[in-house]
Scaffold this motif. Structure first.
Motif, mmCIF file in Angstrom:
data_model
loop_
_atom_site.group_PDB
_atom_site.id
_atom_site.type_symbol
_atom_site.label_atom_id
_atom_site.label_comp_id
_atom_site.label_asym_id
_atom_site.label_seq_id
_atom_site.Cartn_x
_atom_site.Cartn_y
_atom_site.Cartn_z
ATOM 1 N N LYS A 88 1.318 -1.437 0.075
ATOM 2 C CA LYS A 88 0.181 0.094 0.048
ATOM 3 C C LYS A 88 0.838 1.626 -0.156
ATOM 4 O O LYS A 88 1.355 1.937 0.930
ATOM 5 C CB LYS A 88 -0.520 0.389 1.373
ATOM 6 C CG LYS A 88 -1.816 -1.378 1.180
ATOM 7 C CD LYS A 88 -2.821 -1.177 2.613
ATOM 8 C CE LYS A 88 -3.757 -2.469 2.493
ATOM 9 N NZ LYS A 88 -4.116 -2.385 3.678
ATOM 10 N N PRO A 89 1.308 1.823 -1.439
ATOM 11 C CA PRO A 89 2.535 2.721 -1.551
ATOM 12 C C PRO A 89 1.788 4.295 -1.020
ATOM 13 O O PRO A 89 0.754 4.069 -0.917
ATOM 14 C CB PRO A 89 2.941 2.873 -2.812
ATOM 15 C CG PRO A 89 2.140 2.260 -3.256
ATOM 16 C CD PRO A 89 1.356 1.323 -2.167
ATOM 17 N N GLY A 90 3.027 4.239 -0.018
ATOM 18 C CA GLY A 90 2.019 5.420 0.502
ATOM 19 C C GLY A 90 1.812 5.650 2.074
ATOM 20 O O GLY A 90 1.693 6.586 2.158
ATOM 21 N N MET A 91 1.890 4.814 2.557
ATOM 22 C CA MET A 91 0.987 4.121 3.920
ATOM 23 C C MET A 91 2.064 3.339 4.692
ATOM 24 O O MET A 91 3.433 2.892 4.648
ATOM 25 C CB MET A 91 0.367 3.085 3.767
ATOM 26 C CG MET A 91 -0.898 3.046 2.767
ATOM 27 S SD MET A 91 -2.092 4.590 3.806
ATOM 28 C CE MET A 91 -3.165 2.970 4.722
ATOM 29 N N TYR A 92 2.079 3.934 5.932
ATOM 30 C CA TYR A 92 3.288 3.205 7.602
ATOM 31 C C TYR A 92 2.582 1.927 7.949
ATOM 32 O O TYR A 92 0.899 2.014 8.042
ATOM 33 C CB TYR A 92 3.675 3.828 8.548
ATOM 34 C CG TYR A 92 4.030 5.235 7.940
ATOM 35 C CD1 TYR A 92 4.946 5.571 7.114
ATOM 36 C CD2 TYR A 92 3.761 6.212 8.437
ATOM 37 C CE1 TYR A 92 5.186 7.068 6.334
ATOM 38 C CE2 TYR A 92 3.746 8.361 8.025
ATOM 39 C CZ TYR A 92 4.872 8.043 7.185
ATOM 40 O OH TYR A 92 5.381 9.313 6.994
ATOM 41 N N ALA A 93 3.168 0.752 7.920
ATOM 42 C CA ALA A 93 2.896 -0.135 8.404
ATOM 43 C C ALA A 93 3.504 -0.352 9.755
ATOM 44 O O ALA A 93 4.618 -0.728 9.910
ATOM 45 C CB ALA A 93 2.942 -1.542 7.751
ATOM 46 N N VAL A 94 2.594 -0.417 10.661
ATOM 47 C CA VAL A 94 3.005 -1.010 12.162
ATOM 48 C C VAL A 94 1.842 -2.205 13.013
ATOM 49 O O VAL A 94 1.306 -2.777 12.761
ATOM 50 C CB VAL A 94 3.062 -0.001 12.857
ATOM 51 C CG1 VAL A 94 3.306 -1.024 14.564
ATOM 52 C CG2 VAL A 94 3.191 1.269 12.529
ATOM 53 N N GLU A 95 3.056 -3.400 13.045
ATOM 54 C CA GLU A 95 3.114 -4.827 13.643
ATOM 55 C C GLU A 95 2.810 -4.602 14.745
ATOM 56 O O GLU A 95 3.841 -4.637 15.320
ATOM 57 C CB GLU A 95 3.661 -6.057 12.766
ATOM 58 C CG GLU A 95 3.250 -7.288 12.358
ATOM 59 C CD GLU A 95 4.163 -8.530 12.140
ATOM 60 O OE1 GLU A 95 4.385 -9.107 13.482
ATOM 61 O OE2 GLU A 95 4.673 -7.927 11.671
ATOM 62 N N VAL A 96 1.815 -4.991 15.675
ATOM 63 C CA VAL A 96 1.391 -4.827 17.123
ATOM 64 C C VAL A 96 1.278 -6.334 17.496
ATOM 65 O O VAL A 96 0.148 -6.676 17.080
ATOM 66 C CB VAL A 96 0.544 -3.876 17.455
ATOM 67 C CG1 VAL A 96 0.593 -3.739 19.227
ATOM 68 C CG2 VAL A 96 1.256 -2.180 17.418
#
Length: 127
Positions: A88-96
């Motif tokens: 998903k270009p332009g997005m940040y992904a944080v795995e919690v």
């Protein structure tokens, strides 16, 4: 009779050569070059098509801090990783990792607003 003798004399040589060719080609592993290539896995498939993800650069500095804070505010737990999302270009992904042991990937836009999530280990998106 000379013609028959010449043909029969050549038969053992042909059998030996055929056997050597068959033996030498069966000893070379076909998959080894594709696996050593780094960008290729199995029969010439690119890594992405073989089920592997593209490299996603990790978040750093203030962006990392803000993205992780926003993700933890919505989904309390422990941050496992945070990165720029390639899917998903332009997005940040944080795995919690949550208290119950499950992991959720939290997608944030550039203003650090949670816009999507995905339970890790599944292919379905959650809202």
């Amino acid at each position: 009779m000379k013609a028959t003798t010449r043909v029969l004399a050549g038969v053992p040589l042909a059998v030996v050569l055929f056997g050597l060719i068959g033996c030498s080609s069966s000893q070379q592993p076909a998959a080894a070059p594709a696996q050593q290539d780094g960008g290729q896995v199995d029969a010439g498939q690119p890594a992405e098509q073989a089920g592997e993800k593209k490299e996603e650069p990790p978040l750093t500095g203030e962006v990392k801090q803000k993205a992780e804070q926003a993700a933890l505010a919505a989904y309390p737990g422990t941050v496992l990783k945070s990165e720029h999302d390639a899917e998903k270009p332009g997005m940040y992904a944080v795995e919690v990792q949550q208290a119950d042991g499950s992991a959720v990937e939290v997608y944030l836009d550039k203003s650090y607003k949670v816009v999507d999530t995905k339970q890790e280990g599944t292919e379905e998106d959650d809202d």
